[in-house]
Design a protein around this motif. Sequence first.
Motif, PDB file in Angstrom:
ATOM      1  N   CYS A  80      41.030 -18.957 -16.207  1.00 33.56           N
ATOM      2  CA  CYS A  80      42.037 -18.943 -15.214  1.00 33.56           C
ATOM      3  C   CYS A  80      42.762 -20.559 -15.324  1.00 33.56           C
ATOM      4  CB  CYS A  80      41.710 -18.489 -13.811  1.00 33.56           C
ATOM      5  SG  CYS A  80      43.143 -19.096 -12.674  1.00 33.56           S
ATOM      6  N   ASN A  82      45.581 -21.351 -13.127  1.00 31.86           N
ATOM      7  CA  ASN A  82      46.444 -21.430 -12.208  1.00 31.86           C
ATOM      8  C   ASN A  82      46.236 -22.462 -11.292  1.00 31.86           C
ATOM      9  OD1 ASN A  82      48.744 -20.700 -10.404  1.00 31.86           O
ATOM     10  ND2 ASN A  82      48.890 -18.766 -11.621  1.00 31.86           N
ATOM     11  N   VAL A  83      47.145 -22.644 -10.290  1.00 30.18           N
ATOM     12  CA  VAL A  83      47.197 -23.718  -9.255  1.00 30.18           C
ATOM     13  C   VAL A  83      45.558 -23.964  -8.868  1.00 30.18           C
ATOM     14  CG1 VAL A  83      47.738 -24.933  -7.031  1.00 30.18           C
ATOM     15  CG2 VAL A  83      49.223 -23.397  -8.456  1.00 30.18           C
ATOM     16  N   SER A  84      44.974 -22.982  -7.966  1.00 32.23           N
ATOM     17  CA  SER A  84      43.582 -23.513  -7.379  1.00 32.23           C
ATOM     18  C   SER A  84      42.630 -23.711  -8.532  1.00 32.23           C
ATOM     19  CB  SER A  84      43.013 -21.966  -6.521  1.00 32.23           C
ATOM     20  OG  SER A  84      44.133 -21.613  -5.835  1.00 32.23           O
ATOM     21  N   CYS A  85      42.652 -22.987  -9.462  1.00 29.51           N
ATOM     22  CA  CYS A  85      41.616 -23.286 -10.561  1.00 29.51           C
ATOM     23  C   CYS A  85      41.802 -24.572 -10.822  1.00 29.51           C
ATOM     24  CB  CYS A  85      41.758 -22.190 -11.552  1.00 29.51           C
ATOM     25  SG  CYS A  85      40.859 -20.745 -11.143  1.00 29.51           S
ATOM     26  N   CYS A 121      46.320 -16.839 -12.373  1.00 34.46           N
ATOM     27  CA  CYS A 121      45.297 -16.401 -11.025  1.00 34.46           C
ATOM     28  C   CYS A 121      44.766 -14.972 -11.408  1.00 34.46           C
ATOM     29  CB  CYS A 121      46.349 -16.669  -9.861  1.00 34.46           C
ATOM     30  SG  CYS A 121      45.186 -16.345  -8.450  1.00 34.46           S
ATOM     31  N   LEU A 122      43.595 -14.956 -11.141  1.00 31.81           N
ATOM     32  CA  LEU A 122      42.735 -13.820 -11.288  1.00 31.81           C
ATOM     33  C   LEU A 122      42.493 -13.338  -9.890  1.00 31.81           C
ATOM     34  CD1 LEU A 122      40.770 -14.292 -14.679  1.00 31.81           C
ATOM     35  CD2 LEU A 122      42.651 -12.687 -14.082  1.00 31.81           C
ATOM     36  N   GLY A 123      42.851 -13.844  -8.717  1.00 30.11           N
ATOM     37  CA  GLY A 123      42.791 -13.629  -7.406  1.00 30.11           C
ATOM     38  C   GLY A 123      41.289 -13.694  -7.023  1.00 30.11           C
ATOM     39  N   SER A 124      40.869 -14.890  -7.679  1.00 27.93           N
ATOM     40  CA  SER A 124      39.402 -15.361  -7.053  1.00 27.93           C
ATOM     41  C   SER A 124      39.643 -16.809  -7.047  1.00 27.93           C
ATOM     42  CB  SER A 124      38.560 -15.072  -8.097  1.00 27.93           C
ATOM     43  OG  SER A 124      37.313 -15.271  -7.635  1.00 27.93           O
ATOM     44  N   CYS A 125      40.614 -17.248  -6.246  1.00 25.31           N
ATOM     45  CA  CYS A 125      40.837 -18.705  -5.870  1.00 25.31           C
ATOM     46  C   CYS A 125      39.854 -19.385  -5.144  1.00 25.31           C
ATOM     47  CB  CYS A 125      42.291 -18.904  -5.405  1.00 25.31           C
ATOM     48  SG  CYS A 125      43.628 -18.186  -6.000  1.00 25.31           S
ATOM     49  N   MET A 130      37.376 -20.360 -12.256  1.00 23.42           N
ATOM     50  CA  MET A 130      36.593 -19.101 -12.691  1.00 23.42           C
ATOM     51  C   MET A 130      37.253 -18.891 -13.964  1.00 23.42           C
ATOM     52  SD  MET A 130      38.845 -16.489 -12.381  1.00 23.42           S
ATOM     53  CE  MET A 130      37.825 -14.970 -11.877  1.00 23.42           C
TER      54      MET A 130
HETATM   55  S1  FES Z   1      44.029 -19.739  -9.365  1.00 20.01           S
HETATM   56 FE1  FES Z   1      42.357 -19.235 -10.557  1.00 20.01          FE
HETATM   57  S2  FES Z   1      41.969 -17.209  -9.523  1.00 20.01           S
HETATM   58 FE2  FES Z   1      43.647 -17.861  -8.445  1.00 20.01          FE
END
Ligand code: FES
Lengths: 154, 476
Positions: A80, A82-85, A121-125, A130
């Motif tokens: 992933c 996306n933002v959080s990762c 995002c895989l919904g595991s922020c 991850m």
């Molecule tokens: S940004 Fe990686 S799981 Fe949400």
Amino acid sequence: MKHLVPEFEKFRERFPAGFESSLVLPCLRRIQEDRGYVANSDIEELAVFLGVPQIQIEEVLSFYTQFRRKPIGRWHLQFCHNVSCSMNGAENVLAHVEQKLGIKPGQTTPDGRYTLSTVECLGSCGTAPMMMVNDGYHENLTFTKLDELLEGLK
Amino acid sequence: MPEIFINGQAIEARDDQTVMAVAREHGHFIPYFCWHPQLSVVGNCRMCLVEVEGRGLDIACNMPVAKGMKVFTNSEEVQAHRKAMLQFITLNHPVDCGICDKAGECTLQDYHYQYSGQRSLSHDQKVRSTKFYNLSNRILLDNERCILCLRCTRFTHEVSKSMALGVERRGDTSNIRPVEDRPLSEDPYSDNIIDICPVGALLSRQFLHKSRVWFLQPTPSVCPGCARGCTVQLWHRKPEWKLKALDQRQNESIARVTPLDNPAVNGPWICNKGRDLAQVFERVRADEPMLKGRPVTVPAALDEARRLIGAARHAVALVSNWGSNEELETFKDKLGEVFHCFVKEDWQPQPGERLEDDLLIRADKNPNTTRARELFGHAEPGFKDGTDLVLVWGEGFDFARLPSRARIIFLNSYLQPENGHADVFLPVSIQTERHGHYTNFQGTVSAFEPCFEPKPGVLHAEDLIRALAAPARGHP
Ligand code: FES
Ligand code: SF4
Ligand code: SF4
Ligand code: FES
């Protein structure tokens, strides 16, 4: 695809008549599960089976990054980014794996073992950074964790 | 019948109407890209935002009317969001109007000037995509200009039913794409997507970089391609923009053909054959009267024709079903007694052409069979023994079928080998050079207007018929 037709007939029972295009997604998922990717011949056969224009199948396939058009390695590593990762160092852990395996996202190792991808995002922020390996989640990734994991994936 | 208010005006709406429909009916303009009166509603461009009191902003094209709703189509709120929508829509648009064929009749360009006028606020690189993508043998696609309104895909799924187009990928990398199993080149209505594309993303290969649209003017006309008789606009250079140098033939040629919206006959569509009328009308023309292949003056040719008519004992006329109502009626009136008349089918279906379907295309590939048959009956052309004169009006009749001893008067517009075989040959004008009407297969009458002047020596069939009739009446 042909041997999956009995299963597809079951799918069909779940939808009212005239909703053939709604069957495109479940059928494609099943095809990919079975073959590992969706081949051109699958698209042609599915279009005929469902009676929908091929473009409708191409639309679905190209919309979802989860669908593959080519065979992939035994282990599919999906990072992933996306933002959080990203904020928690996704790029660093990815670079580590790239270096270890000698491939970039979108590539497969010559021995056919590993395929590397980046995904949204895989919904595991909450447990970022991850990745997924085939169907399983691997969370709070660190270099050591990755090294151990790759050892176990031989 | 719910009563709603648009910009303060009380309006009785019908239950099944959308705010867009009601507003249009009552002259309140709401800008739109994806909405089209003949296509399903997708509501994806959000250009038609309006404000509803107590409910905020929403899209008018997909908003059912509700009793007492107060809609504002141009409030400050609406204006601000419209401007923002235009920023979004042009986020990755190349703004290459300078080299775009649509410039001058592009909805995006118009709206930008009217509602925004703002430079792009984005600092990011625009997403690049394919230009001049080969969609079919007739149409090119510029994916950078495409605003993804999906009118083109809906047209192929809902109107022409070729299912030839779809969208691949998603977000700012979405691309309109054709599919191999249903090629767009086999859709005989494909070129309509060029008209309904609100921007310059779909380009006609025929018209590509041929002319700026503001140099052209449309003349209302009727497609003679089949018995549907679609009303069309023939675009040609404005008199004030005539070319004095360069290729002057362009002054006399049809630059493009577009539909003329007509609910009674063709709605807003035409088939591709109608787009290609230049290929019919711009064949090499015959412009000199002849006696057995020898050029003569118009009066000399007329004299000889009158002499043949006066001397004939049994004269047959093959009347063109490309003649206008006026011409056919004049023929009936002036020469109907002199000749035994049959209707001649000038055109037959061409190899590979779609014969008939349930949208527009008709099997009869001629414009005025209806009026011709009303006046001259249904009998197939036939020649009794003793036929000593045949007047052939228009193309498409094999001269080998004419009685060998009969003299021939031939009225034709194009340079064809038969012209020289006729005893008297008279060149006549074509549809783009005169006024007239055709009656389509349903009995609907549509008018066409002239775009160009006929050459000297070329007569209008109507005048010619009168001239031929003048003495024939005197010496029966
Ligand atoms: S940004 Fe990686 S799981 Fe949400
Ligand atoms: S090509 Fe034109 S009609 Fe088709 S989606 Fe793009 S902007 Fe709309
Ligand atoms: S349907 Fe017939 S009349 Fe209409 S544009 Fe096509 S050929 Fe012309
Ligand atoms: S016209 Fe209403 S959303 Fe496009």
